[in-house]
Design a protein around this motif. Structure first.
Motif, PDB file in Angstrom:
ATOM      1  N   GLU A  66      31.899   6.159  13.354  1.00 26.05           N
ATOM      2  CA  GLU A  66      32.195   4.753  13.017  1.00 26.05           C
ATOM      3  C   GLU A  66      31.828   3.831  14.179  1.00 26.05           C
ATOM      4  OE1 GLU A  66      33.648   3.529  10.114  1.00 26.05           O
ATOM      5  OE2 GLU A  66      33.579   5.523   9.213  1.00 26.05           O
ATOM      6  N   TYR A  70      28.982   0.957  14.093  1.00 33.45           N
ATOM      7  CA  TYR A  70      29.315  -0.451  14.364  1.00 33.45           C
ATOM      8  C   TYR A  70      28.411  -0.993  15.473  1.00 33.45           C
ATOM      9  CZ  TYR A  70      32.055  -4.673  15.115  1.00 33.45           C
ATOM     10  OH  TYR A  70      32.446  -5.992  15.232  1.00 33.45           O
ATOM     11  N   MET A 247      34.372  -5.012  18.002  1.00 33.56           N
ATOM     12  CA  MET A 247      34.945  -4.029  17.083  1.00 33.56           C
ATOM     13  C   MET A 247      36.476  -4.020  17.187  1.00 33.56           C
ATOM     14  SD  MET A 247      34.026   0.006  16.681  1.00 33.56           S
ATOM     15  CE  MET A 247      34.626   0.878  15.204  1.00 33.56           C
ATOM     16  N   ASP A 250      37.835  -7.720  15.834  1.00 30.31           N
ATOM     17  CA  ASP A 250      37.764  -8.083  14.402  1.00 30.31           C
ATOM     18  C   ASP A 250      38.492  -7.098  13.483  1.00 30.31           C
ATOM     19  OD1 ASP A 250      36.114  -5.888  13.907  1.00 30.31           O
ATOM     20  OD2 ASP A 250      34.278  -7.055  13.674  1.00 30.31           O
ATOM     21  N   SER A 252      37.980  -3.899  13.102  1.00 32.94           N
ATOM     22  CA  SER A 252      37.200  -2.726  12.653  1.00 32.94           C
ATOM     23  C   SER A 252      37.606  -1.459  13.401  1.00 32.94           C
ATOM     24  CB  SER A 252      35.707  -2.950  12.867  1.00 32.94           C
ATOM     25  OG  SER A 252      35.281  -4.100  12.216  1.00 32.94           O
ATOM     26  N   TRP A 253      37.983  -1.627  14.671  1.00 32.88           N
ATOM     27  CA  TRP A 253      38.373  -0.480  15.502  1.00 32.88           C
ATOM     28  C   TRP A 253      39.606   0.203  14.899  1.00 32.88           C
ATOM     29  CZ3 TRP A 253      42.625   0.975  18.477  1.00 32.88           C
ATOM     30  CH2 TRP A 253      42.409   1.908  19.503  1.00 32.88           C
ATOM     31  N   ARG A 255      40.780  -0.117  11.838  1.00 38.82           N
ATOM     32  CA  ARG A 255      40.463   0.411  10.509  1.00 38.82           C
ATOM     33  C   ARG A 255      39.718   1.740  10.631  1.00 38.82           C
ATOM     34  NH1 ARG A 255      36.770  -3.084   8.428  1.00 38.82           N
ATOM     35  NH2 ARG A 255      38.172  -4.733   9.102  1.00 38.82           N
ATOM     36  N   ALA A 256      38.749   1.783  11.534  1.00 41.96           N
ATOM     37  CA  ALA A 256      37.967   3.011  11.721  1.00 41.96           C
ATOM     38  C   ALA A 256      38.880   4.154  12.171  1.00 41.96           C
ATOM     39  CB  ALA A 256      36.862   2.784  12.753  1.00 41.96           C
TER      40      ALA A 256
END
Ligand code: GLU
Length: 277
Positions: A66, A70, A247, A250, A252-253, A255-256
């Motif tokens: 991930e 990204y 990452m 926002d 995403s980190w 979530r990943a």
């Protein structure tokens, strides 16, 4: 006659120079150059559940995957244009130095020794060394419980293997394999008593064999995971650091992490601060 010979020698020298640079003897290629051509080759692990795993259908999953996707996206490269390459612990510096990968995202601890050969963006995660044993083992409870009869498995070229040699060499019989999955097989069939590496890696294996394997003790090192890239590729390093910052910022980190390692029950830690050394 004399002139002819010097021309021939000149051509010969030029030919050697061209071969030398094609073999990596010259400037190392920047990851940004590959990205500008639309593709990236990224080194990951193939056998670490939750982090870097090649699935039977040929797809790749895990937190490192991930992060790699990204970062590639921020460099303008879509997931289908990434070629993943298996990067066992002992081969990571060489793969980067030889230009066989553009960057490595493979549970790769940032260390001063490695920084002599490669550079690192990040850290994007901080883990710590721990121990994995069979669930019914009550004797091994942490590094202080290891003794000279303990058969301990780790991986060649890894920081945990080095830590065992530096700190616990008197106490254990260290066996070094090429991969952690090989160590885990040895643990399951009783050939070794424990496996040591980063807690987050061990948690992934423990989750793969619930009721059979468990992680014990508190982490006893700090492993700061970086993205390894060619030494001196400062522009790429700065861009990858920006990508890691984004990452984290926002969401995403997080979530990943939850989509990958989270399944093992490993609690999500606070995200690290990127170190722009
Ligand atoms: N993070 C440690 C290292 O880079 C252990 C994990 C691994 O071998 O990939 O050596």
């Amino acid at each position: 006659m004399k002139i002819n010979r010097s021309i021939r020698m000149g051509i010969g020298v030029m030919a050697i120079a061209v071969v030398a640079s094609a073999c990596g003897g010259g400037e190392q290629r920047s990851a940004l150059q590959s990205a500008s051509e639309g593709t990236l080759t990224v080194g990951i692990k193939y056998d670490q559940p939750g982090l870097g795993l090649r699935n039977p259908d040929g797809s790749f999953t895990g937190f490192d995957v991930e992060v790699a996707e990204y970062v590639a996206g921020k460099l303008g490269v879509t997931p289908e244009n990434i070629t993943f390459k298996e990067s066992p612990s002992a081969q990571r510096e060489t793969l980067i130095e030889n230009g066989e990968v553009d960057f490595v995202a493979a549970t790769y601890s940032i260390t001063d020794a490695r920084k002599e050969k490669v550079d690192f963006a990040g850290p994007y995660f901080i883990a710590g060394q721990s121990l994995l044993v069979q669930s019914d083992n009550t004797e091994i409870t942490g590094p202080e419980s290891l003794n000279d009869g303990t058969k301990l498995c780790s991986v060649t070229g890894s920081t945990p293997a080095q830590t065992v040699k530096d700190r616990y060499a008197q106490d254990v019989q260290l066996q070094e394999f090429d991969t952690y999955s090989a160590c885990v097989e040895a643990l399951r069939n009783g050939a070794v008593d424990a496996v040591t590496t980063d807690d987050i890696i061990l948690a992934g294996f423990a989750a793969q064999y619930p009721g059979e394997l468990k992680v014990v003790g508190q982490p006893f090192t700090e492993e700061r995971y970086g993205i390894g890239l060619a030494k001196g590729d400062d522009e790429a390093r700065a861009k990858i650091n920006d990508a890691i910052d984004e990452m984290i910022a926002d969401g995403s980190w997080e979530r990943a992490f939850n989509d990958t390692v989270g399944a093992s029950g490993y609690p999500i830690p606070a995200p690290p601060t990127v170190d722009r050394y």
